[in-house]
Design a protein around this motif. Structure first.
Motif, PDB file in Angstrom:
ATOM      1  N   ALA A  47       0.836  -1.210   0.000  1.00 22.46           N
ATOM      2  CA  ALA A  47       0.000   0.000   0.000  1.00 22.46           C
ATOM      3  C   ALA A  47       0.868   1.257   0.000  1.00 22.46           C
ATOM      4  O   ALA A  47       0.576   2.224  -0.714  1.00 22.46           O
ATOM      5  N   ARG A  48       1.954   1.244   0.783  1.00 19.21           N
ATOM      6  CA  ARG A  48       2.853   2.410   0.810  1.00 19.21           C
ATOM      7  C   ARG A  48       3.541   2.606  -0.535  1.00 19.21           C
ATOM      8  O   ARG A  48       3.687   3.731  -1.012  1.00 19.21           O
ATOM      9  N   ASP A  50       2.422   1.588  -3.493  1.00 19.77           N
ATOM     10  CA  ASP A  50       1.395   2.048  -4.440  1.00 19.77           C
ATOM     11  C   ASP A  50       1.112   3.537  -4.266  1.00 19.77           C
ATOM     12  O   ASP A  50       0.986   4.275  -5.246  1.00 19.77           O
ATOM     13  N   ASP A  51       1.026   3.988  -3.023  1.00 20.64           N
ATOM     14  CA  ASP A  51       0.772   5.397  -2.743  1.00 20.64           C
ATOM     15  C   ASP A  51       1.918   6.270  -3.242  1.00 20.64           C
ATOM     16  O   ASP A  51       1.700   7.292  -3.899  1.00 20.64           O
ATOM     17  N   ALA A  52       3.149   5.863  -2.937  1.00 24.07           N
ATOM     18  CA  ALA A  52       4.312   6.631  -3.385  1.00 24.07           C
ATOM     19  C   ALA A  52       4.391   6.662  -4.902  1.00 24.07           C
ATOM     20  O   ALA A  52       4.694   7.701  -5.501  1.00 24.07           O
ATOM     21  N   SER A  53       4.107   5.551  -5.532  1.00 22.45           N
ATOM     22  CA  SER A  53       4.130   5.470  -6.995  1.00 22.45           C
ATOM     23  C   SER A  53       3.094   6.407  -7.607  1.00 22.45           C
ATOM     24  O   SER A  53       3.380   7.124  -8.571  1.00 22.45           O
ATOM     25  N   ALA A  54       1.903   6.422  -7.048  1.00 23.51           N
ATOM     26  CA  ALA A  54       0.845   7.307  -7.559  1.00 23.51           C
ATOM     27  C   ALA A  54       1.245   8.770  -7.409  1.00 23.51           C
ATOM     28  O   ALA A  54       1.031   9.579  -8.321  1.00 23.51           O
ATOM     29  N   ARG A  55       1.850   9.114  -6.275  1.00 20.88           N
ATOM     30  CA  ARG A  55       2.289  10.493  -6.069  1.00 20.88           C
ATOM     31  C   ARG A  55       3.388  10.880  -7.065  1.00 20.88           C
ATOM     32  O   ARG A  55       3.385  11.985  -7.601  1.00 20.88           O
TER      33      ARG A  55
END
Length: 70
Positions: A47-48, A50-55
């Motif tokens: 989840a972390r 994925d979040d960093a990648s999206a940002r």
């Protein structure tokens, strides 16, 4: 605080738990405990990431778009 939990198993899970417990020298309960915690830690990590990648995709979208059009 420890809580009791009933776990229904089948023959395949029983065999796997027993084999792992014997090979690692720990209880079947500890095998289950470690497995659940490991899976939880992995899901939190995913989840972390994925979040960093999206940002990063959002931040660098214009550059990525330009690179893709070359």
């Amino acid at each position: 605080m420890a809580m009791a939990l009933t776990l229904r198993t089948d023959a395949e899970l029983e065999a796997a738990l027993t084999a792992l417990a014997e090979s690692e020298g720990i209880s079947r309960q500890e095998i289950i405990r470690r497995s659940v915690l490991e899976r939880y830690e992995r899901s939190v990590h995913v989840a972390r990431v994925d979040d960093a990648s999206a940002r990063m995709r959002e931040r660098w979208a214009d550059v990525l778009e330009r690179l893709g059009s070359v």
